[in-house]
Scaffold this motif. Structure first.
Motif, PDB file in Angstrom:
ATOM      1  N   GLU A 113      55.178  77.016  26.299  1.00 55.13           N
ATOM      2  CA  GLU A 113      55.581  78.129  27.161  1.00 55.13           C
ATOM      3  C   GLU A 113      55.331  77.766  28.622  1.00 55.13           C
ATOM      4  OE1 GLU A 113      54.609  81.343  23.655  1.00 55.13           O
ATOM      5  OE2 GLU A 113      53.311  81.292  25.410  1.00 55.13           O
ATOM      6  N   TRP A 114      54.509  76.731  28.831  1.00 53.66           N
ATOM      7  CA  TRP A 114      54.377  76.136  30.149  1.00 53.66           C
ATOM      8  C   TRP A 114      55.112  74.798  30.097  1.00 53.66           C
ATOM      9  CZ3 TRP A 114      48.342  76.827  30.536  1.00 53.66           C
ATOM     10  CH2 TRP A 114      48.064  78.169  30.830  1.00 53.66           C
ATOM     11  N   PRO A 124      50.598  85.168  35.113  1.00 57.03           N
ATOM     12  CA  PRO A 124      51.748  85.727  34.390  1.00 57.03           C
ATOM     13  C   PRO A 124      52.888  84.699  34.263  1.00 57.03           C
ATOM     14  CG  PRO A 124      51.690  86.575  36.631  1.00 57.03           C
ATOM     15  CD  PRO A 124      50.473  85.699  36.469  1.00 57.03           C
ATOM     16  N   ALA A 125      53.600  84.754  33.152  1.00 55.95           N
ATOM     17  CA  ALA A 125      54.724  83.825  32.931  1.00 55.95           C
ATOM     18  C   ALA A 125      55.870  84.124  33.891  1.00 55.95           C
ATOM     19  CB  ALA A 125      55.193  83.927  31.485  1.00 55.95           C
ATOM     20  N   THR A 126      56.037  85.400  34.268  1.00 54.29           N
ATOM     21  CA  THR A 126      57.011  85.779  35.300  1.00 54.29           C
ATOM     22  C   THR A 126      56.237  86.557  36.365  1.00 54.29           C
ATOM     23  OG1 THR A 126      57.532  87.794  34.073  1.00 54.29           O
ATOM     24  CG2 THR A 126      58.966  85.901  33.697  1.00 54.29           C
ATOM     25  N   PRO A 127      56.705  86.510  37.633  1.00 55.86           N
ATOM     26  CA  PRO A 127      55.894  87.075  38.731  1.00 55.86           C
ATOM     27  C   PRO A 127      55.649  88.578  38.616  1.00 55.86           C
ATOM     28  CG  PRO A 127      57.656  85.678  39.579  1.00 55.86           C
ATOM     29  CD  PRO A 127      57.925  85.865  38.114  1.00 55.86           C
ATOM     30  N   HIS A 128      54.520  89.009  39.207  1.00 52.72           N
ATOM     31  CA  HIS A 128      54.288  90.438  39.406  1.00 52.72           C
ATOM     32  C   HIS A 128      55.331  90.950  40.397  1.00 52.72           C
ATOM     33  CE1 HIS A 128      50.350  90.235  37.512  1.00 52.72           C
ATOM     34  NE2 HIS A 128      49.951  89.300  38.341  1.00 52.72           N
ATOM     35  N   SER A 177      56.472  92.284  43.776  1.00 47.87           N
ATOM     36  CA  SER A 177      55.818  92.049  45.065  1.00 47.87           C
ATOM     37  C   SER A 177      55.099  93.311  45.537  1.00 47.87           C
ATOM     38  CB  SER A 177      56.865  91.644  46.111  1.00 47.87           C
ATOM     39  OG  SER A 177      56.244  91.497  47.365  1.00 47.87           O
ATOM     40  N   HIS A 223      49.761  79.039  25.111  1.00 46.54           N
ATOM     41  CA  HIS A 223      50.875  78.729  26.026  1.00 46.54           C
ATOM     42  C   HIS A 223      51.219  77.250  25.953  1.00 46.54           C
ATOM     43  CE1 HIS A 223      51.114  82.630  27.826  1.00 46.54           C
ATOM     44  NE2 HIS A 223      49.879  82.601  28.325  1.00 46.54           N
ATOM     45  N   PRO A 275      52.917  90.804  33.896  1.00 50.71           N
ATOM     46  CA  PRO A 275      53.358  91.315  35.202  1.00 50.71           C
ATOM     47  C   PRO A 275      53.114  92.820  35.299  1.00 50.71           C
ATOM     48  CG  PRO A 275      55.065  89.948  34.179  1.00 50.71           C
ATOM     49  CD  PRO A 275      54.005  90.181  33.130  1.00 50.71           C
TER      50      PRO A 275
END
Ligand SMILES: [Zn+2]
Ligand SMILES: [Zn+2]
Length: 351
Positions: free
Chosen positions: A52-53, A272-276, A278, A47, A250
């Protein structure tokens, strides 16, 4: 006098890793100079090096699962001497006086300095990690390795994958009489299974791929559940005391929260790069369940983990690679094609 070292790193986000020469500071009064023998390959490395970060600084030399031998120590160093087997994990500095540092939880210090991409007065102005043949680290952040030298390469992944899973298992007091779930059987999860088993818990491993069933049992899981199989999941409803969730992709957390008994906790250690999506709050309210997170571990706890593993002969399952295979290893890591951690033979860096 600074020293130069062979290393492997990238000059930009879109560039392959390549050989580099880097400099390391001369050991100061409190420093330990280490000849790196092996360095594990963590997902965070990939990453960071590929930006990627946010905020990757170049040249980027990743690597924070470092083991090797002490080659020199500063005048004020006590407890380490040339020849000692040592490790360095994800942290090489912190403020040393905040509440977190005073509690031995440098991993939660607001000024924690990562082993790579962190601020430092050393050239080139940011820290350079373990894909190199040498590193100089303040003694406070150096760990003693008590495993036999023959296990040294397989000890390397304990410095990130090991402590990242050990710390939450300890914090939520996993032990005999507990039924513990480990979600994901990769670099982190395979250590989670071994450690939870060694702590005396009943271990249930969760995987999306039926093909991993035998491998999870071989790692020490008492049971394996294919999480896509609703019947298998249902059989464990409201039965787990604790879940260590190592999956970074996610996914629906509700399916796992429903497996916790009253007052159970699920701790997330994959980022995760994008949120789980909710989770449904009812799943938390109805059984007073907790959803939590955990980041690596402090220095004292990392030493405790290494000693715990040395006493029980616990190491990671590894595949050794040469430096020129790192890019291929990254591609294989992305498809889950590794059992369970790549480790670089740092002797290959100078070849
Ligand atoms: Zn890591
Ligand atoms: Zn601090």
């Amino acid at each position: 006098m600074t020293t130069t070292s062979h290393a492997y790193g990238a000059q930009g986000a879109d560039q392959a890793l390549a050989p580099l020469r880097i400099t390391r500071r001369a050991p100061g009064a409190h420093d330990v100079q280490i000849a790196i023998a092996y360095c594990g390959v963590c997902h965070s490395d990939l990453h960071q090096v590929r930006a990627e970060w946010a905020g990757t600084l170049y040249p980027c030399v990743p690597g924070h699962e470092i083991v090797g031998r002490v080659t020199a120590v500063g005048a004020q160093v006590s407890g380490f001497a040339p020849g000692d087997l040592v490790g360095v994990g994800c942290i090489v500095d912190s403020c040393r006086h905040c509440a977190e540092c005073e509690d031995g939880l440098e991993n939660y210090c607001n000024h924690m300095v990562g082993t790579y991409n962190g601020p430092t007065p050393d050239a080139p102005g940011h820290t350079l990690g373990g894909y190199s043949q040498q590193i100089v680290v303040h003694q406070r952040y150096v760990l003693r390795v008590r495993h036999p030298e023959a296990q040294l390469a397989a000890v390397a992944p304990l410095l990130c994958a090991g402590i990242t899973t050990y710390s939450p298992l300890r914090h939520w007091k996993v032990g005999p009489g507990h039924k513990v779930g480990v979600v994901g059987i990769g670099g982190l999860g395979h250590m989670g299974i071994k450690l939870a088993r060694a702590m005396g818990a009943q271990v249930v491993a969760f995987t999306t791929s039926p093909s991993k069933r035998d491998a999870a049992l071989a790692l020490g899981a008492h049971e394996v559940v294919v999480s896509r199989n609703r019947e298998e999941m249902k059989a464990h409803a409201q039965s787990l005391d604790f879940i260590l969730n190592t999956v970074a992709a996610p996914h629906e957390l509700d399916a796992f929260l429903a497996l916790l008994r009253r007052d159970g906790t699920m701790a997330l250690v994959g980022a995760p790069a994008t949120p789980h999506p909710s989770p449904n709050v009812f799943n938390l309210i109805m059984k007073r369940r907790s959803l939590a997170g955990s980041l690596i571990g402090g220095i004292a706890e990392t030493q405790e983990m290494l000693d715990f593993c040395a006493e029980r002969s616990i190491v990671a399952d590894i595949e050794m690679i040469r430096a020129d295979q790192i890019d291929d290893a990254y591609e294989r890591m992305l498809t889950g094609d590794v059992k369970y951690r790549f480790v670089i033979d740092c002797a290959s860096l100078g070849q």
